[in-house]
Design an enzyme around this catalytic site. Structure first.
Site, short mmCIF file in Angstrom:
data_model
loop_
_atom_site.label_atom_id
_atom_site.label_comp_id
_atom_site.label_asym_id
_atom_site.label_seq_id
_atom_site.Cartn_x
_atom_site.Cartn_y
_atom_site.Cartn_z
N SER A 89 0.82 -1.22 0.00
CA SER A 89 0.00 0.00 0.00
C SER A 89 0.86 1.27 0.00
O SER A 89 2.02 1.26 0.41
CB SER A 89 -0.91 0.03 1.22
OG SER A 89 -1.65 -1.16 1.33
N1 SAH Z 1 -0.45 -5.12 4.01
C1 SAH Z 1 0.24 -5.41 2.78
C2 SAH Z 1 -0.60 -5.02 1.58
C3 SAH Z 1 -0.86 -6.21 0.77
S1 SAH Z 1 -2.10 -6.08 -0.47
C4 SAH Z 1 1.61 -4.76 2.76
O1 SAH Z 1 1.93 -3.99 3.66
O2 SAH Z 1 2.40 -5.05 1.85
C5 SAH Z 1 -3.33 -7.14 0.20
C6 SAH Z 1 -2.94 -8.57 0.43
O3 SAH Z 1 -4.11 -9.25 0.89
C7 SAH Z 1 -2.48 -9.34 -0.80
O4 SAH Z 1 -1.20 -9.84 -0.58
C8 SAH Z 1 -3.52 -10.46 -0.95
O5 SAH Z 1 -2.95 -11.66 -1.42
C9 SAH Z 1 -4.03 -10.58 0.47
N2 SAH Z 1 -5.36 -11.17 0.60
C10 SAH Z 1 -6.43 -11.05 -0.22
N3 SAH Z 1 -7.49 -11.74 0.26
C11 SAH Z 1 -7.07 -12.31 1.42
C12 SAH Z 1 -7.69 -13.17 2.38
N4 SAH Z 1 -8.97 -13.58 2.23
N5 SAH Z 1 -6.98 -13.58 3.45
C13 SAH Z 1 -5.69 -13.18 3.62
N6 SAH Z 1 -5.05 -12.39 2.73
C14 SAH Z 1 -5.72 -11.96 1.65
#
Ligand code: SAH
Length: 229
Positions: free
Chosen positions: A80
């Site tokens: 993000s």
């Molecule tokens: N917090 C992260 C942002 C990642 S983007 C950072 O700091 O880099 C969101 C993430 O959520 C992705 O990696 C995606 O694979 C994950 N995601 C999507 N649906 C999900 C679910 N149901 N359970 C766990 N993770 C999930």
């Protein structure tokens, strides 16, 4: 035989100089992107100044690590935008005794920022390769208070509940009921709600007994919350 020694010295100095550059970029990121937009919580700002964001992005994106935007981290996912990470951290009013659940580990960056402030961070990632990578990265960086697991965050992490706060970093269609259950009385959840191609709303959910107060904070754009199976 003097040249090799000089070369070794330069080779030793280069990473130091590079780290100074990154430190400068981080300070700039905090003052121009984060403080200027209104984030004030001292612990949040200190964590954003400290966590080395360039170590959480793929090598080809290192030079953009401190840009004012999200960046791709592979598997169709993103890390993000720095401001959003700071905003979501500040809004849960993090305290040193907190146990926090994060859904969507991704690169592990948000988890690291939280881990600088709170006692324990539990984070769930649905893409196994990302979960393994983030877990290794966080270990290498010395974070002993972050627990990463692969799974569908829709169900939360029952064995570790209840949580003082829950931070969801993928956009869900609705607030997962298990996450509401696993929130402590008085706890806060921050979650983007909406579908992939519509405007999503970042929502704050506050638990008071059996009651939940929800408020819309701002329009955002997150990758979709996936479901297993
Ligand atoms: N917090 C992260 C942002 C990642 S983007 C950072 O700091 O880099 C969101 C993430 O959520 C992705 O990696 C995606 O694979 C994950 N995601 C999507 N649906 C999900 C679910 N149901 N359970 C766990 N993770 C999930």
């Amino acid at each position: 035989m003097k040249t090799p020694i000089i070369l070794l010295f330069i080779a030793w100095l280069l990473p130091l100089a590079e780290n100074q550059d990154f430190k400068k970029l981080r300070d700039q990121m905090v003052s121009t992107q984060i403080e200027r937009r209104g984030v004030q919580d001292a612990a949040t700002l200190a964590a954003m100044r400290k966590v080395e964001r360039h170590l959480f992005v793929p090598s080809h994106a290192v030079s953009n690590a401190y840009d004012d935007r999200p960046l791709p981290i592979g598997y169709g996912q993103t890390i993000s935008q720095p401001y959003i990470v700071a905003y979501m951290t500040e809004i849960i009013k993090p305290r040193p005794d907190f146990r926090v659940l994060e859904i969507g580990t991704g690169s592990g960056y948000q988890a690291a920022v939280l881990a600088e402030i709170v006692k324990e961070v539990y984070t769930i990632e649905i893409v196994d390769a990302l979960s393994v990578q983030a877990s290794g990265r966080l270990k290498k960086l010395g974070y002993k208070n972050v627990d990463v697991k692969t799974g569908d965050g829709y169900y939360g992490w029952k064995e570790k509940a209840p949580f003082d706060a829950i931070v969801v970093t993928a956009a869900a269609e609705h607030i997962p009921p298990s996450l509401k259950e696993q929130l402590k009385d008085g706890g806060k959840m921050i979650i983007p709600i909406g579908s992939q191609f519509m405007v999503q709303q970042l929502m704050l959910v506050e638990k008071n007994g059996n009651k939940f107060k929800t408020s819309n904070l701002m329009p955002v754009r997150f990758v979709p919350f996936k479901r297993s199976g």
